[in-house]
Design a protein around this motif. Structure first.
Motif: not given
Length: 660
Positions: A296, A298, A300, A322, A324, A326, A350, A352-353, A355
């Motif tokens: 995972n 991030d 963002s 996953h 992210i 954004t 996933q 940005n949250g 699927q």
């Protein structure tokens, strides 16, 4: 009667004393290496977007401010592979019973002060948890054995081996207050003097990591580093000279906290780099080397203006589930970026949250050929007057139906032909039976595999020269059926370009004439002549040099054929394939540049640099490419970087033998 007096006690000896001394010995950690790419304008900056409450992130008072020249030299020595800087644990006085007494202050000003016990039980629980979250393979479950309140201080007693984990938390934030943790005797350390600047820097980096690491969720929170109070007090981002070295050095400290890379990979599954004002990945690119199995990620609320800013991680993080993205500008500039990201990461579930791929799709993707380090380029077909196209279409029809006529039509007394069987080539990754036998007996008599045929007479006898000799070898090969070039274009890749200096059989041009170099990759079925049914599917690679002459006005100068087990077509099928087109007027010439390459460097030049670095260092293709990317494709700098870190590279970074 004379008064008695006690003789001086000798220093303790024996196993018990040895064990006590061993319990006070310093821990060994890795070395700091900051000599990695200089940060440009896209480094980790003072973020203008805080990420909300910063749990446990209050700073310890700065000691010394910006790194001094001596410290910088000591740190740079680590990049050259030296090991003379260690982060030793200070030895602490032990009370009777093997417990160390520590004083905790500042806690009574916390938000938990209104609790029935003034927040003592919550504080003890927090101290034990944070001290136990020490990074590394040897992390301990820290327990406070005794505690009591004296005025505004909490006095705690812990085993000697756990004391340093708590002392390092001096200055941490808890429940809105900053706690101070010191020894009750007031002594600083009995290690022989204060730590060096390099040791202090390393301890500071490790402290940042431990504050931001949650062992329960395996989450390393590196968001909003520019707003971290301790890093601000250390002036870490005030100068490029320190800011550019910060993240690579922190990753090295992190890496060396673990005995095995398996422990390291298991310790962290999620990482956040949100709110760091990143414009590209230059400053943080080493994350993919130290934590390649992150699931995972991030990114963002940074400043990535275009998707190309992330190209350095395009083929990394092969376990990413996953992502992210954004809050980055490219969301508006490139609204269709999601599909591109999905193509980059075959295990991504996933984005940005949301699927983007099911488990069934991931399982199917896993059976396909993995991505290659360089993008697959579409075939280039440069023709003139349809000469190369007509030759290819006619040749393979004749090879499948009438080889004797074909040999006399395109080959003359100076034409050469040879073929080789490659029995060790990779097989189709989607094949149901990968252990199927090769059945190469019909080819081995004339196979000219120079890796297996070493004697010069044998090599010479397996090269056919002249139309008659070529026809005889053709006749001894199994019957074949190639796919239709128009109807099954995906099963072919054909390239052609004009080449000078092809021998002129007429003798009119002693320096040679223009001809064509044609390379073809494809497949064919061996045919049972009696039934007309396919027996065996093979893959092949064939290279022709053709020039003017012969009854067809085109003659084969050289014909080299390699036959191998069927390997599928994934390795040469570009993502934007839209059908094969031999018409040079309609062909799209592919862009020579590839994502992540600097201006003026095309894919062919980059591949050549990678191959040269692989040969010189024995690194694998992926590691050689990573090394060049880290130094912006500067080859001399890549060699220097390799020499400085080769001792720390894992065995899988190299080929069959490690470098000297």
């Amino acid at each position: 009667m004379p008064g008695s007096h006690a003789a001086p006690r000798a220093a303790p000896r024996g196993p018990a004393a040895t064990r006590r001394r061993a319990g006070l010995r310093a821990d060994r950690d890795g070395d700091v290496a900051m000599g990695l790419p200089i940060k440009g304008r896209a480094g980790v900056a003072k973020s203008s977007t805080p990420t909300g409450p910063r749990k446990d992130s209050a700073a310890r008072p700065a000691r010394g401010g910006i790194l001094g020249a001596t410290a910088q030299r000591a740190i740079l020595r680590q990049a050259a592979g030296t090991r003379d800087v260690s982060m030793k644990e200070g030895r602490i006085s032990v009370t009777r019973g093997g417990l160390v007494e520590l004083k905790v202050s500042g806690w009574n000003k916390s938000k938990a002060a209104d609790n029935a016990d003034g927040g003592v039980s919550a504080l003890i629980k927090w101290l034990e948890k944070k001290a136990s979250s020490k990074l590394g393979s040897r992390a301990r479950n820290v327990k406070i054995k005794k505690s009591h309140v004296e005025g505004s201080d909490l006095i705690i007693k812990v085993p000697s081996e756990d004391a340093n984990a708590l002392v390092r938390m001096n200055g941490y934030g808890w429940a809105g207050s900053t706690v101070s943790i010191t020894r009750t005797d007031g002594a600083a350390s009995d290690t022989g003097g204060p730590p060096s600047q390099a040791e202090a820097t390393k301890a500071m980096l490790r402290g940042v990591l431990e504050r931001r690491y949650d062992p329960d969720t395996k989450f390393l929170n590196l968001s909003a580093l520019g707003q971290d109070e301790e890093l601000k007090n250390q002036h870490m981002f005030d100068k490029k000279s320190t800011a550019s070295k910060f993240f690579p050095a922190m990753m090295v400290v992190f890496d060396h906290a673990f005995d095995k890379k398996e422990d390291r990979d298991a310790a962290v599954t999620s990482v956040s780099l949100a709110n760091n004002d990143l414009e590209d990945l230059t400053a943080v690119s080493t994350l993919s080397l130290h934590l390649p199995k992150v699931q995972n990620l991030d990114l963002s609320n940074n400043k990535f203006a275009k998707l190309g800013s992330l190209n350095n991680w395009r083929r990394r993080f092969n376990h990413l589930q996953h992502l992210i993205l954004t809050g980055n500008p490219f969301e508006q500039n490139e609204p269709s970026y999601q599909q591109e990201i999905v193509n980059w990461y075959p295990t991504l579930r996933q984005l940005n949250g949301i699927q983007v791929r099911t488990e069934e799709e991931i399982a199917k993707k896993a059976t396909m050929m993995p991505d290659l380090p360089f993008p697959i380029r579409s075939a280039l077909f440069n023709d003139e007057g349809g000469i190369a196209e007509n030759f290819i279409r006619t040749f393979f029809t004749g090879f499948d139906t009438d080889r004797a006529t074909l040999a006399n039509y395109y080959y003359d007394n100076d034409s050469e032909f040879s073929y080789a069987v490659n029995t060790s080539a990779p097989r189709d990754p989607n094949a149901a039976d990968k252990a199927e036998t090769g059945n190469w007996e019909a080819y081995l008599k004339h196979s000219r595999n120079l890796k297996k045929i070493s004697q010069l007479p044998a090599r010479q006898s397996r090269k056919s020269r002249g139309a008659q000799a070529v026809a005889e070898v053709f006749a001894g090969m199994p019957a074949t059926k190639h796919p239709d070039l128009a109807a099954e274009a995906r099963k072919w890749i054909v390239e052609a370009k004009m080449v000078p200096g092809v021998p002129d059989v007429s003798g009119a041009s002693p320096g040679g004439v223009d001809g064509f170099l044609i390379t073809i990759h494809g497949e064919f079925d061996e045919q049972d002549i009696a039934s007309g049914q396919a027996k065996k599917k093979r893959s092949f690679d064939r290279t022709f040099i053709i020039g003017p002459g012969g009854p067809a006005t085109v003659r084969v100068v050289s014909d080299l054929l390699t036959i191998r087990s069927y390997g599928g077509t994934q390795a040469f099928e570009p993502d934007n394939f839209e059908g094969y087109n031999m018409d040079p007027q309609q062909q799209q010439v592919p862009d020579a540049a590839a994502p992540g390459l600097p201006a003026g460097l095309d894919v062919a030049q980059a591949e050549q640099m990678v191959a040269q670095l692989m040969q010189q260092t024995n690194m694998t293709l992926q590691y050689a490419k990573d090394c060049l990317e880290q130094v912006a494709w500067n080859y001399p700098m890549a060699l220097q970087a390799f020499e400085s870190v080769k001792g720390n590279l894992p065995p899988e970074a190299f080929g069959s033998a490690l470098p000297a």
